[in-house]
Design a protein around this motif. Sequence first.
Motif, PDB file in Angstrom:
ATOM      1  N   ILE A  56      48.604  78.584  23.843  1.00 44.94           N
ATOM      2  CA  ILE A  56      49.322  79.697  24.479  1.00 44.94           C
ATOM      3  C   ILE A  56      50.756  79.749  23.981  1.00 44.94           C
ATOM      4  O   ILE A  56      51.304  80.831  23.713  1.00 44.94           O
ATOM      5  CB  ILE A  56      49.273  79.551  26.007  1.00 44.94           C
ATOM      6  CG1 ILE A  56      47.838  79.737  26.512  1.00 44.94           C
ATOM      7  CG2 ILE A  56      50.195  80.549  26.684  1.00 44.94           C
ATOM      8  CD1 ILE A  56      47.666  79.462  27.992  1.00 44.94           C
ATOM      9  N   MET A  57      51.377  78.604  23.824  1.00 47.38           N
ATOM     10  CA  MET A  57      52.748  78.573  23.311  1.00 47.38           C
ATOM     11  C   MET A  57      52.820  79.041  21.867  1.00 47.38           C
ATOM     12  O   MET A  57      53.743  79.761  21.475  1.00 47.38           O
ATOM     13  CB  MET A  57      53.303  77.146  23.419  1.00 47.38           C
ATOM     14  CG  MET A  57      54.673  76.974  22.796  1.00 47.38           C
ATOM     15  SD  MET A  57      55.262  75.261  22.839  1.00 47.38           S
ATOM     16  CE  MET A  57      56.729  75.395  21.797  1.00 47.38           C
ATOM     17  N   ALA A  58      51.826  78.661  21.060  1.00 44.42           N
ATOM     18  CA  ALA A  58      51.862  79.000  19.632  1.00 44.42           C
ATOM     19  C   ALA A  58      51.452  80.441  19.352  1.00 44.42           C
ATOM     20  O   ALA A  58      51.791  80.977  18.293  1.00 44.42           O
ATOM     21  CB  ALA A  58      50.958  78.051  18.848  1.00 44.42           C
ATOM     22  N   LEU A  59      50.746  81.077  20.275  1.00 44.77           N
ATOM     23  CA  LEU A  59      50.208  82.413  20.009  1.00 44.77           C
ATOM     24  C   LEU A  59      51.283  83.452  19.672  1.00 44.77           C
ATOM     25  O   LEU A  59      51.115  84.207  18.705  1.00 44.77           O
ATOM     26  CB  LEU A  59      49.372  82.875  21.202  1.00 44.77           C
ATOM     27  CG  LEU A  59      48.634  84.206  21.025  1.00 44.77           C
ATOM     28  CD1 LEU A  59      47.655  84.110  19.854  1.00 44.77           C
ATOM     29  CD2 LEU A  59      47.887  84.582  22.310  1.00 44.77           C
ATOM     30  N   PRO A  60      52.401  83.551  20.405  1.00 39.99           N
ATOM     31  CA  PRO A  60      53.412  84.553  20.020  1.00 39.99           C
ATOM     32  C   PRO A  60      53.964  84.338  18.615  1.00 39.99           C
ATOM     33  O   PRO A  60      54.220  85.309  17.893  1.00 39.99           O
ATOM     34  CB  PRO A  60      54.503  84.370  21.088  1.00 39.99           C
ATOM     35  CG  PRO A  60      53.811  83.766  22.248  1.00 39.99           C
ATOM     36  CD  PRO A  60      52.763  82.879  21.668  1.00 39.99           C
ATOM     37  N   VAL A  61      54.157  83.088  18.214  1.00 38.34           N
ATOM     38  CA  VAL A  61      54.692  82.809  16.874  1.00 38.34           C
ATOM     39  C   VAL A  61      53.688  83.216  15.804  1.00 38.34           C
ATOM     40  O   VAL A  61      54.047  83.811  14.784  1.00 38.34           O
ATOM     41  CB  VAL A  61      55.046  81.311  16.755  1.00 38.34           C
ATOM     42  CG1 VAL A  61      55.522  80.989  15.344  1.00 38.34           C
ATOM     43  CG2 VAL A  61      56.091  80.931  17.780  1.00 38.34           C
ATOM     44  N   VAL A  62      52.405  82.912  16.036  1.00 34.24           N
ATOM     45  CA  VAL A  62      51.372  83.267  15.061  1.00 34.24           C
ATOM     46  C   VAL A  62      51.263  84.779  14.915  1.00 34.24           C
ATOM     47  O   VAL A  62      51.194  85.317  13.796  1.00 34.24           O
ATOM     48  CB  VAL A  62      50.021  82.658  15.481  1.00 34.24           C
ATOM     49  CG1 VAL A  62      48.908  83.146  14.573  1.00 34.24           C
ATOM     50  CG2 VAL A  62      50.091  81.136  15.450  1.00 34.24           C
TER      51      VAL A  62
END
Length: 294
Positions: A267-273
């Motif tokens: 969930i934390m990495a999703l916006p960056v990806v």
Amino acid sequence: MSTAPLAVQTAPAPEQGGAAPRGSRPQVVTWIVLGLLGLYAIAPLLVFAGNALKSTQEIDANPLGLPQSWNWSNFAEAWERADMGPALLVSLVIAVATGLGVAVIATTAAYAMTRLGLPGQGGWILWLLVSSSLPIQLFLVPLVSWWSLLGLYNQPIGLVIIYLAIYSPFATLLVRSALLSLTKAYEEAARMDGAGELRVFTRIVLPMIWPTVLTAGLVAGLQAYNEFMLAVTFIQNRDFQPVALSLYSFQQGFTTDWSLVGAAGLIMALPVVVLFLTMQRRFIDGYASRGVTA
């Protein structure tokens, strides 16, 4: 009078099944190396994502295999237990503020250094190089003291100010290199037509260096989004914790439930990806096409 037929020399036809061109074998080797490097980079992420969809018992039995039952409910449970919503909002605000601030500071500073005849050019460049290379750990103790006196401790705005000071020097050098590569003919023509310095900057210069400015802002925003050390030092209030601190606190409290920890990490990495996949062309073009010129 007879004329002898002219001899026409023709190149020999290539043999069927002959040797491959010289450049094909190095190209194949290059693709193999790149494929192995890509697999090396993405394999841990695939294992991490697979574990986020497993149960705790399944992770203990087979941590590297595919999920037998896809537990999508892990994401909803991790979202609630880790309180990801407010933390994501705080991180996005910090990242956007840092990216915009660094873009403005770097662009205006680089324009002053390259176009306005700023005195002491060598000294400013040396200061930027030194400030971008010094570790921030050297300034933690005085920063904590000053931020406590100024009321900026435990405030996201205080963290943003520190990020602006850390990420602006390199961004300024990056934008400055883009400005040095531009011809000044368009700017001189605009000044001859009566355009002021602000109009020349906003209408002539900025559109030509926009990919580099966007890259500088994106790099700074992503660094602020993923930063942990300064966030854990200057933010103790749980209401203002960014998502990196929220994930760390959640991992400390649920060390045995790696499926929920993996779901929270995704969930934390999703916006960056999503941001990188959306802006990757501009990001790569702006970062790779400009070198840092001293």
